[in-house]
Design an enzyme around this catalytic site. Structure first.
Site, PDB file in Angstrom:
ATOM      1  N   LYS A 171      35.639  77.173  89.600  1.00  0.00           N
ATOM      2  CA  LYS A 171      35.771  78.405  88.819  1.00  0.00           C
ATOM      3  C   LYS A 171      35.786  78.104  87.321  1.00  0.00           C
ATOM      4  CE  LYS A 171      35.960  81.796  91.879  1.00  0.00           C
ATOM      5  NZ  LYS A 171      34.993  82.911  91.872  1.00  0.00           N
ATOM      6  N   TYR A 214      38.804  74.577  94.033  1.00  0.00           N
ATOM      7  CA  TYR A 214      38.574  75.968  93.605  1.00  0.00           C
ATOM      8  C   TYR A 214      38.700  76.083  92.084  1.00  0.00           C
ATOM      9  CZ  TYR A 214      39.230  81.095  93.557  1.00  0.00           C
ATOM     10  OH  TYR A 214      39.123  82.448  93.313  1.00  0.00           O
ATOM     11  N   SER A 227      35.409  85.562  88.172  1.00  0.00           N
ATOM     12  CA  SER A 227      36.152  84.361  87.819  1.00  0.00           C
ATOM     13  C   SER A 227      37.526  84.414  88.484  1.00  0.00           C
ATOM     14  CB  SER A 227      36.256  84.281  86.296  1.00  0.00           C
ATOM     15  OG  SER A 227      36.858  83.067  85.903  1.00  0.00           O
ATOM     16  N   THR A 249      42.626  90.520 100.145  1.00  0.00           N
ATOM     17  CA  THR A 249      41.396  90.308 100.912  1.00  0.00           C
ATOM     18  C   THR A 249      41.642  89.175 101.902  1.00  0.00           C
ATOM     19  OG1 THR A 249      40.587  88.628  99.404  1.00  0.00           O
ATOM     20  CG2 THR A 249      39.969  90.915  98.903  1.00  0.00           C
TER      21      THR A 249
END
Ligand code: NDP
Length: 266
Positions: free
Chosen positions: A169, A165, A151, A200
């Protein structure tokens, strides 16, 4: 390691970032892993790394890996990934619904409907596809298993420029609760994880986007390394976390870090 040795995990979005770190963390614990994503080149590199480490270790001490090309927005491909898992390793114990996309970023007023549909397919239907394909397998095996849905804080708080997004989510967070309710009373655990902000490619995309919000202003040093949520994901699959079934936990919760013995938390 009785929670992990000889078990089998399917990790979506395993070609980089949190998913790749999670695949390594499972293999370290003796769990066999199936890596699913679209970029087969990256997946095969990781498979080679994991299998080389397994070959050099005592039998069963480290997990082995295989890769499967899979777009989680396409149910047939997800169903095929689950079938390939059973074909290669004979069972499935853990499903990590990790694949996700931050795109499209920008205002709703200027958005392309097709881009929104694509985002919802990945971030919302992706986890549904995973659960739909894996749950009957876990139920038929009859000895529990765990599904972890990755999540985000964005599931619960709107963020400037991230409406697609946040919406996807948020739906996935409800999916965790609704799916958990359906398996209440069985040994299957379904748990959501907010992994914090993690360094990331997704964070690189966020910094490069030109969208100004609280997260895009953060620096790489502000984020967790991918190994931190990866360790927590493995722990959430263990019986020690069974009481968290139906809940969504946040990596920043001190009691969760303590219970999981998190080594990588900053
Ligand atoms: P990355 O962008 O680094 O990795 C995303 C992964 O998802 C890649 O392996 C990518 O592989 C895969 N993926 C994307 N679209 C698809 C698709 N349609 N089908 C299959 N795989 C797909 O992101 P993170 O590692 O940061 O993100 C992992 C999860 O963590 C996501 O769900 C994200 O929303 C969540 N998260 C991340 C945070 C962060 O700060 N990084 C914060 C909160 C949540 P490929 O392109 O090869 O298909």
């Amino acid at each position: 390691m009785q929670d992990y040795a000889g078990k089998v995990a399917l990790v979506t979005g395993a070609s980089r970032g949190i998913g790749a770190a999670t695949a390594r963390a499972f293999a370290d614990r003796g769990t066999n892993v199936v890596l699913a994503a679209r970029n087969m080149g990256s997946l095969l590199e990781l498979v080679d790394e994991i299998n080389a480490a397994a070959a050099g270790a005592p039998k069963g001490a480290r997990g082995q890996a295989r890769a499967i090309s899979c777009d989680v927005g396409d149910y047939t491909q997800v169903e095929t990934a689950v079938a390939a898992t059973l074909d290669r390793f004979g069972r499935l114990d853990f499903l990590i619904n990790n694949a996700g996309t931050i795109d499209p970023m920008g205002s709703i007023a200027a958005s392309e409907p097709a881009d929104w549909a694509r985002a919802l397919k990945i971030n919302l239907l992706g986890p549904y596809h995973g659960i739909r394909a894996a749950l009957p397998v876990l139920q038929a095996q009859g000895n529990g298993g765990a599904i972890i849905n990755i999540s985000s804080g964005a599931a619960h708080n709107p963020m400037e420029g991230w409406a697609a997004y946040c919406t996807g989510k948020a739906g996935a967070a409800m999916l965790t609760r609704a799916a958990a309710q359906e398996v209440d009373g069985s040994a299957i655990r379904i748990i959501g994880l907010r992994p914090g902000t993690v360094e990331t490619r997704m964070q690189q995309q966020i910094r490069a986007s030109g969208i100004d919000n609280r997260v895009s202003r953060m620096t790489p040093a502000d984020h967790f390394p991918p190994e931190a949520p990866a360790e927590l994901i493995c722990w959430l699959c263990s019986m020690a976390a069974a009481d968290l079934h139906g809940q969504e936990v946040d990596i920043r919760m001190p009691e969760i870090q303590a219970r999981a013995g998190l080594r990588q938390a900053s």
